[in-house]
Design a protein around this motif. Structure first.
Motif, PDB file in Angstrom:
ATOM      1  N   THR A 249      37.642  48.610  33.982  1.00 35.74           N
ATOM      2  CA  THR A 249      38.750  48.930  33.463  1.00 35.74           C
ATOM      3  C   THR A 249      38.723  47.235  32.991  1.00 35.74           C
ATOM      4  OG1 THR A 249      39.267  47.449  35.855  1.00 35.74           O
ATOM      5  CG2 THR A 249      40.266  50.020  35.299  1.00 35.74           C
ATOM      6  N   GLY A 250      38.269  45.993  32.858  1.00 31.54           N
ATOM      7  CA  GLY A 250      37.757  44.907  32.664  1.00 31.54           C
ATOM      8  C   GLY A 250      38.721  43.942  33.432  1.00 31.54           C
ATOM      9  N   SER A 251      39.393  44.091  34.449  1.00 31.58           N
ATOM     10  CA  SER A 251      40.626  44.248  34.858  1.00 31.58           C
ATOM     11  C   SER A 251      40.658  43.285  36.099  1.00 31.58           C
ATOM     12  CB  SER A 251      42.153  44.178  34.163  1.00 31.58           C
ATOM     13  OG  SER A 251      43.555  44.009  35.451  1.00 31.58           O
ATOM     14  N   SER A 252      39.850  41.948  36.853  1.00 36.21           N
ATOM     15  CA  SER A 252      40.503  41.596  37.655  1.00 36.21           C
ATOM     16  C   SER A 252      41.588  41.732  38.287  1.00 36.21           C
ATOM     17  CB  SER A 252      39.732  40.218  37.784  1.00 36.21           C
ATOM     18  OG  SER A 252      40.424  39.060  36.949  1.00 36.21           O
ATOM     19  N   TRP A 253      42.517  41.587  37.474  1.00 38.45           N
ATOM     20  CA  TRP A 253      43.989  41.742  38.697  1.00 38.45           C
ATOM     21  C   TRP A 253      44.257  43.431  38.902  1.00 38.45           C
ATOM     22  CZ3 TRP A 253      47.720  37.983  37.091  1.00 38.45           C
ATOM     23  CH2 TRP A 253      47.765  35.839  36.931  1.00 38.45           C
ATOM     24  N   GLY A 254      43.856  43.871  38.265  1.00 42.16           N
ATOM     25  CA  GLY A 254      44.270  44.828  38.289  1.00 42.16           C
ATOM     26  C   GLY A 254      43.853  45.706  39.825  1.00 42.16           C
ATOM     27  N   ILE A 272      39.247  43.619  61.591  1.00 47.70           N
ATOM     28  CA  ILE A 272      38.369  42.996  60.174  1.00 47.70           C
ATOM     29  C   ILE A 272      39.298  41.629  60.507  1.00 47.70           C
ATOM     30  CG2 ILE A 272      37.005  42.781  58.412  1.00 47.70           C
ATOM     31  CD1 ILE A 272      36.421  45.487  58.930  1.00 47.70           C
ATOM     32  N   SER A 273      38.915  40.540  60.192  1.00 46.76           N
ATOM     33  CA  SER A 273      39.595  39.704  59.731  1.00 46.76           C
ATOM     34  C   SER A 273      40.288  39.881  58.136  1.00 46.76           C
ATOM     35  CB  SER A 273      39.075  38.322  59.669  1.00 46.76           C
ATOM     36  OG  SER A 273      38.982  37.193  59.238  1.00 46.76           O
ATOM     37  N   LEU A 274      41.833  38.670  58.322  1.00 43.87           N
ATOM     38  CA  LEU A 274      42.112  39.718  56.869  1.00 43.87           C
ATOM     39  C   LEU A 274      41.883  38.754  55.974  1.00 43.87           C
ATOM     40  CD1 LEU A 274      46.001  40.049  58.201  1.00 43.87           C
ATOM     41  CD2 LEU A 274      44.694  41.806  57.066  1.00 43.87           C
ATOM     42  N   PRO A 275      41.151  37.168  56.733  1.00 42.00           N
ATOM     43  CA  PRO A 275      40.405  36.674  55.514  1.00 42.00           C
ATOM     44  C   PRO A 275      39.208  37.004  54.562  1.00 42.00           C
ATOM     45  CG  PRO A 275      41.235  35.506  57.103  1.00 42.00           C
ATOM     46  CD  PRO A 275      41.754  36.796  57.740  1.00 42.00           C
ATOM     47  N   ILE A 276      38.192  38.223  55.134  1.00 41.90           N
ATOM     48  CA  ILE A 276      37.573  38.700  55.173  1.00 41.90           C
ATOM     49  C   ILE A 276      37.762  39.490  53.518  1.00 41.90           C
ATOM     50  CG2 ILE A 276      35.202  39.874  55.721  1.00 41.90           C
ATOM     51  CD1 ILE A 276      35.334  38.386  58.500  1.00 41.90           C
ATOM     52  N   ALA A 277      38.535  40.738  54.460  1.00 39.98           N
ATOM     53  CA  ALA A 277      39.032  41.378  53.722  1.00 39.98           C
ATOM     54  C   ALA A 277      39.575  40.830  51.896  1.00 39.98           C
ATOM     55  CB  ALA A 277      39.789  42.457  54.181  1.00 39.98           C
ATOM     56  N   ILE A 278      40.342  40.176  52.010  1.00 36.96           N
ATOM     57  CA  ILE A 278      40.995  39.256  51.052  1.00 36.96           C
ATOM     58  C   ILE A 278      39.931  38.915  49.718  1.00 36.96           C
ATOM     59  CG2 ILE A 278      42.312  37.247  50.222  1.00 36.96           C
ATOM     60  CD1 ILE A 278      44.452  38.376  52.403  1.00 36.96           C
ATOM     61  N   GLY A 279      39.019  38.186  50.837  1.00 41.61           N
ATOM     62  CA  GLY A 279      37.811  37.513  49.520  1.00 41.61           C
ATOM     63  C   GLY A 279      37.159  39.105  49.174  1.00 41.61           C
ATOM     64  N   ALA A 280      36.875  40.362  49.955  1.00 39.83           N
ATOM     65  CA  ALA A 280      36.250  41.223  50.166  1.00 39.83           C
ATOM     66  C   ALA A 280      36.776  41.689  47.943  1.00 39.83           C
ATOM     67  CB  ALA A 280      35.927  42.231  50.879  1.00 39.83           C
ATOM     68  N   VAL A 281      38.337  41.940  48.028  1.00 42.18           N
ATOM     69  CA  VAL A 281      38.680  42.198  47.446  1.00 42.18           C
ATOM     70  C   VAL A 281      38.789  41.256  46.334  1.00 42.18           C
ATOM     71  CG1 VAL A 281      41.265  43.080  46.169  1.00 42.18           C
ATOM     72  CG2 VAL A 281      40.677  43.557  48.696  1.00 42.18           C
ATOM     73  N   ILE A 282      39.001  39.981  45.895  1.00 44.30           N
ATOM     74  CA  ILE A 282      38.710  39.118  45.276  1.00 44.30           C
ATOM     75  C   ILE A 282      37.605  39.003  43.972  1.00 44.30           C
ATOM     76  CG2 ILE A 282      39.461  36.429  44.217  1.00 44.30           C
ATOM     77  CD1 ILE A 282      42.243  37.932  45.438  1.00 44.30           C
ATOM     78  N   SER A 283      36.248  39.058  45.862  1.00 43.42           N
ATOM     79  CA  SER A 283      34.788  38.468  45.012  1.00 43.42           C
ATOM     80  C   SER A 283      34.476  40.208  44.156  1.00 43.42           C
ATOM     81  CB  SER A 283      34.343  38.732  45.690  1.00 43.42           C
ATOM     82  OG  SER A 283      33.805  37.818  47.449  1.00 43.42           O
ATOM     83  N   GLY A 284      35.194  41.163  44.330  1.00 43.06           N
ATOM     84  CA  GLY A 284      34.986  42.719  43.920  1.00 43.06           C
ATOM     85  C   GLY A 284      35.531  42.666  42.216  1.00 43.06           C
ATOM     86  N   GLY A 285      36.826  41.750  42.790  1.00 41.12           N
ATOM     87  CA  GLY A 285      37.414  42.486  40.957  1.00 41.12           C
ATOM     88  C   GLY A 285      36.731  40.676  40.374  1.00 41.12           C
ATOM     89  N   LEU A 286      36.568  39.647  40.582  1.00 40.61           N
ATOM     90  CA  LEU A 286      35.622  38.871  39.938  1.00 40.61           C
ATOM     91  C   LEU A 286      34.859  39.420  39.440  1.00 40.61           C
ATOM     92  CD1 LEU A 286      36.563  35.560  41.902  1.00 40.61           C
ATOM     93  CD2 LEU A 286      37.121  36.064  39.696  1.00 40.61           C
ATOM     94  N   PHE A 287      33.742  40.108  40.583  1.00 41.41           N
ATOM     95  CA  PHE A 287      32.076  40.311  40.024  1.00 41.41           C
ATOM     96  C   PHE A 287      32.272  41.446  39.003  1.00 41.41           C
ATOM     97  CE2 PHE A 287      28.866  43.483  41.419  1.00 41.41           C
ATOM     98  CZ  PHE A 287      27.894  42.820  40.437  1.00 41.41           C
ATOM     99  N   GLY A 288      33.232  42.873  38.953  1.00 46.86           N
ATOM    100  CA  GLY A 288      33.459  43.743  38.362  1.00 46.86           C
ATOM    101  C   GLY A 288      33.912  43.159  36.653  1.00 46.86           C
ATOM    102  N   ASP A 289      34.577  42.013  36.557  1.00 49.41           N
ATOM    103  CA  ASP A 289      35.202  41.574  35.541  1.00 49.41           C
ATOM    104  C   ASP A 289      34.124  40.431  34.666  1.00 49.41           C
ATOM    105  OD1 ASP A 289      37.708  40.544  33.905  1.00 49.41           O
ATOM    106  OD2 ASP A 289      36.997  38.641  35.260  1.00 49.41           O
ATOM    107  N   HIS A 290      33.384  40.230  35.636  1.00 48.32           N
ATOM    108  CA  HIS A 290      32.622  39.956  34.550  1.00 48.32           C
ATOM    109  C   HIS A 290      31.168  40.170  34.513  1.00 48.32           C
ATOM    110  CE1 HIS A 290      32.503  35.276  36.576  1.00 48.32           C
ATOM    111  NE2 HIS A 290      33.183  35.205  36.085  1.00 48.32           N
TER     112      HIS A 290
END
Length: 375
Positions: A249-254, A272-290
Motif C-alpha cells: 500500500t505504500g502506507s505505514s500509517w495504514g 506477550i508484552s504489549l510494548p513488544i507487540a506495538i514495536g512489531a507493528v510500528i517496525s513492520g509498517g516502517l520496513f514495508g514503507d521503506h
C-alpha cells in the motif's frame, strides 16, 4: 548513501518522537485498544516502552551509522559510491531525476537568505512550551522526571507548543523580513490544511479498530495462532505481515491502523508484552514503507536528493531488507526472552555480520573485475 539517509533517518525517528505527528496518532490507536481490552495502562507509557522494541526503526538509523563509519557499502549503493568517488558522477547518464538541479539552483539564487534565528526562535518556543506543559500537568515535583511524562497531558503540551512556536515564527518573520500578516496567516492555515489528513486517517483508524474489536478479530487470530504456532513467534509474524501490507500500500500509517486492533488483543490473549507487540507493528509498517516504491517517504527522499526514483529504491532496498531480516531475528528473541537488551544485541550482531560479509564479497568481486580488465 545520502539518498538512503534521507529515508532511513526520517520516518523511524519521527515514529519514536512523542512531539511528532506520529506520537499522538500511535497513542490514539493504543488508547482505543486499551479501552476495548479494559486495561489501565497509560498509552504514552506504552509508547515510551515500545521504543527499544521498535527494532527496525532503531536499526534503520544505527545501520546507516554502521555503513558510514565502517565503510560497509553493498550492492548498487557500493557501485554508486565507487562511481561518485572515481568519476565524480552523482547519478547515471540514463537516470531521470525527480528535480532539475539547474532549475533549483536558479530558484535558490532568488531566495531571501534566512538567518539562524528564523529556525531557533520557533524551535525554542515549541520545545520550551511542550516540556513546560508536560512538567506542569505531570507534576514533576511529586512524580519526578519519568513520572511527569507518564502522567502528563502530552497532547495539550504538543498543541500548546505548536501554537507558541507558530506565533513566534509569525512575529519574527513580520519584524525581521517585513512580511504582511495576511501572507503569514495564509501560510499558517495552508500548513494546517495539510495536516488535516492526519485527523481523517485517525478517525478512519478508530472506525476500523472499533469494527475489529466488535468482531473479536484479534482474539480469533490469537486462538488460531495459539493452536498451531508457539507464542514467541507471534511478534515476528506481526512484523512480517505489517511489512507486506505497507509494501503493497505504500502506507505505514495504514499498517498501524489495521494491525494495532489485531496485535494488541493477540498479545493480551497469549501473554506477550504489549510494548513488544506495538514495536512489531510500528517496525513492520516502517520496513514495508521503506521498501515500497509507491511510499510517500521514499518519493520525498528521492525528490529531496534530486535522484532517479527507481535508482533510489534499488540502492536503498538491500539495506532495508538486511535490517528487516535482522529485526525479524530480534523479534524472535524478544518473543523468547521478553527482554529489550537481548533482542537489540542479537539484531545488531546479525546486522553487522550480514553487512560485513556482503561488503567483503562486493570488494572481492570488484577487485576480480579490475584484475581482469588490467590483465
Amino acid at each position: 548513501m545520502g539518498k538512503y539517509i534521507l529515508d532511513s533517518m526520517g520516518s523511524p525517528l519521527a515514529a519514536m518522537s512523542p512531539i511528532s505527528s506520529y506520537g499522538p496518532f500511535i497513542t490514539g490507536l493504543i488508547a482505543t485498544q486499551l479501552a476495548a481490552l479494559s486495561l489501565s495502562d497509560n498509552p504514552w507509557g506504552l509508547f515510551i516502552q515500545m521504543i527499544p522494541y521498535n527494532l527496525y526503526g532503531v536499526f534503520a538509523m544505527i545501520g546507516v551509522l554502521f555503513v558510514i563509519n565502517l565503510n560497509l557499502d553493498i550492492g548498487p549503493m557500493y557501485q554508486a559510491e565507487k562511481k561518485a568517488i572515481t568519476a565524480g558522477k552523482l547519478y547515471g547518464d540514463q537516470d531521470k531525476l525527480m528535480m532539475d538541479e539547474d532549475d533549483e539552483t536558479e530558484k535558490g539564487n532568488k531566495r531571501t537568505d534566512a538567518d539562524i534565528f528564523s529556525f531557533l526562535i520557533p524551535m525554542i518556543l515549541l520545545l520550551g512550551t511542550i516540556f513546560s506543559v508536560i512538567f506542569w500537568t505531570g507534576n514533576i515535583g511529586e512524580n519526578g522526571f519519568r513520572g511527569a511524562f507518564l502522567n502528563a497531558d502530552i497532547v495539550l503540551g504538543i498543541i500548546s507548543g505548536f501554537i507558541c512556536g507558530s506565533a513566534g515564527g509569525i512575529i519574527y518573520a513580520r519584524l525581521r523580513y517585513g512580511k504582511s500578516l495576511v501572507n503569514l496567516f495564509e501560510d499558517f492555515t495552508n500548513g494546517l490544511l495539510k495536516l488535516m489528513i492526519v485527523t481523517l486517517i485517525l478517525i478512519m483508524a478508530w472506525s476500523i479498530g472499533s469494527i475489529a474489536t466488535t468482531m473479536g478479530l484479534g482474539e480469533y487470530i490469537a486462538h488460531i495462532t495459539g493452536s498451531y504456532l508457539p507464542s514467541f513467534i507471534v511478534p515476528a509474524i506481526i512484523f512480517l505481515v505489517g511489512a507486506f501490507i505497507a509494501f503493497s500500500t505504500g502506507s505505514s500509517w495504514g499498517v498501524f491502523s489495521i494491525m494495532m486492533p489485531i496485535a494488541l488483543p493477540m498479545a493480551a490473549a497469549i501473554d506477550i508484552s504489549l510494548p513488544i507487540a506495538i514495536g512489531a507493528v510500528i517496525s513492520g509498517g516502517l520496513f514495508g514503507d521503506h521498501c515500497s516504491p509507491i511510499s510517500d517517504t521514499t518519493i520525498m527522499a528521492s525528490t529531496g536528493a534530486a535522484a532517479d526514483h527507481i535508482e533510489h529504491v534499488k540502492t536503498q532496498l538491500p539495506y532495508a531488507i538486511i535490517i528487516g531480516i535482522s529485526a525479524a531475528t530480534g523479534f524472535l528473541s524478544a518473543g523468547l526472552t521478553q527482554n529489550a537488551i537481548v533482542s537489540m544485541v542479537i539484531t545488531a550482531a546479525v546486522l553487522l555480520s550480514i553487512l560485513y560479509f556482503l561488503n567483503r564479497k562486493a570488494k572481492k568481486e570488484n577487485l576480480k573485475v579490475f584484475l581482469e580488465k588490467t590483465s
